[in-house]
Design a protein around this motif. Sequence first.
Motif, PDB file in Angstrom:
ATOM      1  N   LYS A 157      64.191 -13.892  99.899  1.00 31.82           N
ATOM      2  CA  LYS A 157      65.450 -13.059 100.049  1.00 31.82           C
ATOM      3  C   LYS A 157      65.958 -12.931 101.311  1.00 31.82           C
ATOM      4  O   LYS A 157      67.174 -13.306 101.576  1.00 31.82           O
ATOM      5  CB  LYS A 157      65.641 -11.550  99.509  1.00 31.82           C
ATOM      6  N   TYR A 217      69.167 -11.434  93.535  1.00 27.42           N
ATOM      7  CA  TYR A 217      67.966 -10.779  92.882  1.00 27.42           C
ATOM      8  C   TYR A 217      66.686 -11.568  93.160  1.00 27.42           C
ATOM      9  O   TYR A 217      66.708 -12.747  93.188  1.00 27.42           O
ATOM     10  CB  TYR A 217      68.080 -10.541  91.427  1.00 27.42           C
ATOM     11  N   GLY A 218      65.709 -10.735  93.547  1.00 28.90           N
ATOM     12  CA  GLY A 218      64.219 -11.650  93.605  1.00 28.90           C
ATOM     13  C   GLY A 218      63.280 -10.653  93.845  1.00 28.90           C
ATOM     14  O   GLY A 218      63.372  -9.602  94.676  1.00 28.90           O
ATOM     15  N   LYS A 277      75.233  -6.431  87.164  1.00 27.98           N
ATOM     16  CA  LYS A 277      75.134  -7.894  86.683  1.00 27.98           C
ATOM     17  C   LYS A 277      75.529  -8.177  85.289  1.00 27.98           C
ATOM     18  O   LYS A 277      75.787  -9.237  84.781  1.00 27.98           O
ATOM     19  CB  LYS A 277      73.684  -8.500  87.400  1.00 27.98           C
ATOM     20  N   VAL A 284      75.965 -14.042  90.142  1.00 27.18           N
ATOM     21  CA  VAL A 284      74.322 -13.548  90.021  1.00 27.18           C
ATOM     22  C   VAL A 284      73.561 -14.639  90.269  1.00 27.18           C
ATOM     23  O   VAL A 284      73.692 -15.680  89.686  1.00 27.18           O
ATOM     24  CB  VAL A 284      74.272 -12.871  88.897  1.00 27.18           C
ATOM     25  N   THR A 292      63.097 -16.766  92.019  1.00 27.61           N
ATOM     26  CA  THR A 292      62.087 -16.487  91.379  1.00 27.61           C
ATOM     27  C   THR A 292      60.469 -17.192  91.821  1.00 27.61           C
ATOM     28  O   THR A 292      59.510 -16.671  91.426  1.00 27.61           O
ATOM     29  CB  THR A 292      62.112 -17.388  89.840  1.00 27.61           C
ATOM     30  N   GLU A 311      69.176 -15.510  90.886  1.00 25.24           N
ATOM     31  CA  GLU A 311      67.792 -15.006  90.719  1.00 25.24           C
ATOM     32  C   GLU A 311      66.976 -15.839  91.577  1.00 25.24           C
ATOM     33  O   GLU A 311      66.853 -17.330  91.311  1.00 25.24           O
ATOM     34  CB  GLU A 311      67.329 -14.820  89.524  1.00 25.24           C
ATOM     35  N   THR A 329      59.737 -13.865  97.486  1.00 26.04           N
ATOM     36  CA  THR A 329      60.742 -15.010  97.132  1.00 26.04           C
ATOM     37  C   THR A 329      61.743 -15.457  97.946  1.00 26.04           C
ATOM     38  O   THR A 329      62.384 -16.648  97.657  1.00 26.04           O
ATOM     39  CB  THR A 329      61.505 -14.573  95.612  1.00 26.04           C
ATOM     40  N   ASP A 369      65.893  -5.929  94.967  1.00 25.39           N
ATOM     41  CA  ASP A 369      65.086  -6.197  93.709  1.00 25.39           C
ATOM     42  C   ASP A 369      64.962  -4.888  92.779  1.00 25.39           C
ATOM     43  O   ASP A 369      64.719  -3.704  93.326  1.00 25.39           O
ATOM     44  CB  ASP A 369      63.594  -6.582  94.176  1.00 25.39           C
TER      45      ASP A 369
END
Length: 686
Positions: free
Chosen positions: A523, A516-517, A629, A637, A641, A639, A521, A612
């Motif tokens: 990805k 996730y991002g 998640k 998972v 950031t 992230e 960020t 996202d």
Amino acid sequence: MLKIDKQIEAIGKVINTNIEKQNLLGRGLASQNVIAQLRNFVEHIALKVYSSGGEIDNSYENIQTALAHIKTKGQLKFLDRFHRLLQITASHYTLDEENSERLMIKYYEYLLRIRIFLKNNFSIDILRNLEDYPLNQDTSLFEYYEKISKKLKEPLSSRNILDYNDRYYIQKIKPFFIEAEIFYEVTFTRAIDRASKFDRTIAFTQHEILHNYAVKLSVSKTHINILGKQMPIQIIDNWEVSIRSCELNNFADLIGEHPKLGGNREYYELMRYIKNSGVILSELMELPEEYFQIVKNSIAEKSNVQHFLKVLDKCRTICQNNLPGANIIKYLLYKVNNRVIKKQRGDQPCDRLSNLILKYGCIPFDEMPFNSSLLNHNPKLFHLLDSIDSSNRQHELFARFIKNNTEMRGMLYTPKKEIEHFENLEELVEKYNNSLYFKHTHRRIETYKGHFFIKGYEEDTFEIVNELIKLSSGGTKNYKNSVSSWLETTTHNVDCEEKTSALKLLFENSKVALIYGAAGTGKSTMINHISNFFKEKKKIFLANTNPAVDNLKRKVTAPNCEFKTLTKFLSKYNTSTNYDLIFVDESSTVSNSNMLEMVNKASYELLVLVGDIYQIESIRFGNWFSIVKSFINKQSVFELTKPYRSNNDNLLTYWERVRNIEDNIIELSSKKQYSVTLDESIFENL
């Protein structure tokens, strides 16, 4: 003063008063009060028209006769359509203040036309303060439309006539209002089966153009001055209905054998009648018999053949007797479109659809048109309500409401206490479920602890989460050590510690990785790092859209890669399904049904899901990426950031506030001048 005139003026006075006191009442409440009067208002105007301006009692029988009368008068079609809209509003909308405001803006055009009509035909002067109702039109847009309206009033000789010979489909008609006059912004494309959305053209006109059928347009070109620049615009000077001959022939094929249609006098007279009367083909199915015969005779006496009229006769027999297939006929005649028609055609007569040449897959739509689709075509609700009688179909509309809550609002479970505009909910659910085809159990509505949900959506969500839980239950042997060794020896550069740490842990304890991002960020960069580590493995990269796939092609530098849209991968023509790794980018845009189909069709060792949850959601119901998640192994998972698209602290703060929808976005936007009024400076080179 006649009694009917007093009644019309009394209703008009109530509307005036609410517009006058909108600042005190609030625009929402004032709109609610106005809309509550409109159906009665239109019905009294219909009575006035039917009585030719004389006295008439406002009995139920007279009102029904008057409404039937205005259906047959081309110049009064706007009244008929307005009344149908108001019936829909009363039956299918929750008239809270917000909805009332939106509807009032939509109805403004009709009220303005009513005012003009009553003044010109009966010398009744009402709705005098209609312009005081705020349409919330941007001031810069007002200047733009005002200049266009002036060009529309200039003589044709002042413009360059364009040589437009093609037929066009009307995609959108947007009215705008300048000094109590109505103008239209019209978006259209060439009338071909596969028109691109990039081929759309915008023009302006004072003509009320039908959106239902292909049209021919007379177009001219001129310009206006905006922000010190000349801006070219196109103006529609005239138009005519011109349904494609192939559309008439393909529609007639559904009804049975017929001669070749189009290009004869019958065709031209029918097109001319539709334009002049405003009565569309689906409405011919509902006209009283005497009016229909008048229409037929007026066309037949000017033509040597009656080929399509005979087709319409067969259609009318089915529709008037409400036989199976009637709803399909009404909808296809409402908006004649070649691509849609061809998708419905079968190879032989369908015994369950009055022996029309239709596929059996059309049956669900014919039986429950308000909560089913035609083959490869999803009708808009307004088009359905405008072409098919919604009486006694509350169970379908309720099911559509639950479905829309799920697909559009992401509400898998709709609380019973929040449902306000349907009654006898359990009875509606029972009637809907009993009406379903026995193989369509996934469409059933179920209840659980005071909530309604659609069985198939819950089952899909459960299966996806269950599959990903299984994948997250065990990792790849010696994975972390392999990554560490690769990082020490590879020439591939991993750009930051955050991604390095994530890369080492991705498949240590799980065979699925969720990344996730926010935008910026890295990805896509992370996807490339993973791809290069597994460069010897067979990989496929999937995304919902072609631009997303093209972005992956640019970012991924590893060998042994394939790139496809999900649609192409799930196509029955795609037989390549075995891979070592599958990457799904922009996962938040992938619907539950497509995700489930993908995991069931593909064979793979490792799965990487990237996206996202704050970005664009799936067009169809797609909650799996946001909820999974919370259920799977937390070590699956990751992230991201740290943003990489800017080092400006103010921009990063602004982006964070927008992303989290914080209350003080406007303050920062104003302070740092991130938002300014458009002016001539937009044309300056920086």
